[in-house]
Design an enzyme around this catalytic site. Structure first.
Site, PDB file in Angstrom:
ATOM      1  N   HIS A  54      42.121  -7.618  14.017  1.00 16.74           N
ATOM      2  CA  HIS A  54      42.290  -8.034  15.407  1.00 16.74           C
ATOM      3  C   HIS A  54      40.974  -8.569  15.937  1.00 16.74           C
ATOM      4  CE1 HIS A  54      43.462  -8.061  19.607  1.00 16.74           C
ATOM      5  NE2 HIS A  54      44.695  -8.031  19.165  1.00 16.74           N
ATOM      6  N   ASP A  72      51.628  -5.695  14.743  1.00 12.46           N
ATOM      7  CA  ASP A  72      52.611  -6.430  13.936  1.00 12.46           C
ATOM      8  C   ASP A  72      52.842  -5.796  12.567  1.00 12.46           C
ATOM      9  OD1 ASP A  72      53.148  -8.370  15.800  1.00 12.46           O
ATOM     10  OD2 ASP A  72      51.464  -9.613  15.186  1.00 12.46           O
TER      11      ASP A  72
END
Ligand code: ACO
Length: 423
Positions: free
Chosen positions: A288, A350
């Site tokens: 991320h 995700d």
């Protein structure tokens, strides 16, 4: 150079801010521009906040885990759009308003039913959002704030209906049906049977809430960038859906589950990851831009939601194939934490969400649309907020690295033809 930068920043007392400025100055000095706008603040916003070092995400000040634990989809909608959690009466009013607005105009559902099955649901979704503009002839008027709220709720209400009409090839999908909550309606789009099981609705609602907003991510930045030209809410939200479809953003959930299926067994995980890393390829669902520790949404999914589905005390039944995929995911997490923790890379939201969506019976190509059903709350809130600020159009700079100025050289024949034409 670094010492001179430190001298320059000696008056900045806040250590966090100092580090941010330092990074920006050094990047500018080294590269001359900011790749991917990393670390560059582009807007002031009061909707959500991330502390990436400490793994904290808040919506309007509330930690996302608390909201997922205690709130409904309608609560989060109200919180993000209006700034505070609703009273019971306000929650009911909002729910009624969403249900009143949920049905699509006949002209739009007719087009959606005719759309090619090969169209990816995300592109179908963005195209259909644009079609909705036809019933808002005043859409160019973006500074009527009360109208903007109504427009936002109208889009939120219609998003699941677009998916329901397309997925079921039924122009009258769910017309006249009654639901207890908006999350239940969203689940009904994908699995009408499970939508009447409270445990599954609870799980699904938490997933929607966890996805509702996330500061200046790629799709929300798309909303802001398009909104800054004073384009309509339809244009702005459609661009956000298109941005979300990419594999480096929301599209990663579809790719992550495909990766689990490709690996096939927990025994194959280690060699698969090693090969991927050796080829310098990305592992989907890992990493991320902002978090330097475990993403709190991802952690909540792993520790709170997944056990509701795969845990020993689970009241939800899943088949062996799903359990195998869950075991593969857990093994990937273990290997990634061992091999990549030095780079501060962790499973993101995700990585885990697809396991639950697949257990619900949702096809992988629809996974990112569920992300959109959650994130539309944030997109709409950002669009509304944007229309209230003193806007400056986004128009960044580039470093030109193309050919220097040059001129068209005509040969004699061409030159005389041009001259004659001129006469
Ligand atoms: N697998 C392997 N290595 C990775 C991964 C990954 N998934 N992600 C980052 N890295 C490595 C990079 O190779 C790089 O290593 P290096 O410094 O040795 O070159 C380092 O980590 C930093 O990577 P960047 O690309 O600079 O990170 P950036 O902030 O630009 O990208 C992103 C973030 C796009 C999320 C990236 O981690 C990625 O591609 N992940 C996989 C796709 C994914 O899961 N996307 C969903 C993101 S979450 C969301 O949108 C909801």
């Amino acid at each position: 150079m670094k010492t001179r930068v430190d001298e320059l920043l000696s008056d900045v007392k806040d250590p966090e801010l100092k580090e941010k400025y330092r990074y920006l100055i050094l990047t500018l000095l080294e590269k001359g521009y900011f790749p991917g706008l990393e670390g560059v603040p582009v807007i002031k916003s009061g909707i959500s906040h991330i502390d990436g070092e400490n793994g904290l995400l808040t919506y309007r000040g509330y930690p996302v885990q608390e909201l997922a634990e205690y709130c409904t989809y309608e609560d989060i909608c109200y919180l993000l759009i209006y700034g505070d959690l609703p009273l019971l009466k306000e929650r009911v009013q909002l729910r009624n308003e969403l249900f009143t607005k949920k049905d699509l105009p006949a002209s739009v559902s007719k087009v959606i039913v005719e759309m090619d099955d090969n169209l990816h649901p995300m592109y179908m979704l963005s195209s259909s959002v644009l079609l909705l503009q036809a019933e808002d002839q005043e859409c160019a008027c973006v500074n009527d704030y009360m109208l903007n709220y109504r427009r936002g709720l109208n889009l939120i209400a219609k998003l699941p209906s677009i998916l329901g009409v397309f997925r079921n090839k039924d122009a009258d999908f769910a017309a006249g049906k009654e639901f207890d909550s908006f999350a239940q309606y969203c689940l009904y789009v994908f699995n009408p049977e499970l939508a009447f099981d409270k445990n599954w609705v609870n799980v699904f609602e938490k997933i929607l809430i966890l996805h509702a907003d996330h500061t200046m991510n790629n799709s929300t930045f798309s909303v802001r960038a398009v909104a800054s030209s004073l384009a309509s809410i339809y244009a702005s939200i459609a661009s956000a859906i298109n941005s979300l479809s990419g594999p480096l953003h929301g599209g990663a959930n579809e790719r992550a589950i495909k990766m689990f299926e490709e690996i096939g067994s927990p025994d194959n995980v280690e060699s698969y990851i090693e090969e991927k890393l050796a080829r310098k390829e990305r592992i989907m669902g890992i990493g991320h831009r902002i978090y330097k520790t475990y993403d709190p949404r991802s952690l909540y999914m792993k520790n709170k939601i997944l056990p509701m589905v795969f845990g020993e005390d689970s009241i939800i039944e899943v088949d062996e194939e799903m359990v195998n995929l869950y075991e593969i995911a857990r093994k990937i997490e273990q290997v990634v934490l061992e091999k990549l923790s030095g780079k501060k890379l962790y499973p993101n939201v995700d990585f885990w969400s697809g396991l639950i969506l697949k257990a619900i019976g949702i096809e992988p190509e629809y996974f990112t649309t569920i992300f959109a059903l959650g994130r539309i709350l944030g997109w709409v809130s950002h669009w509304i907020e944007h229309m209230k600020i003193r806007n400056k159009i986004f128009r960044p700079e580039q470093l030109y690295n193309g050919i220097g100025t040059r001129h068209i050289i005509l040969d004699a024949e061409e030159e005389s033809a041009t001259t004659n034409n001129g006469i």
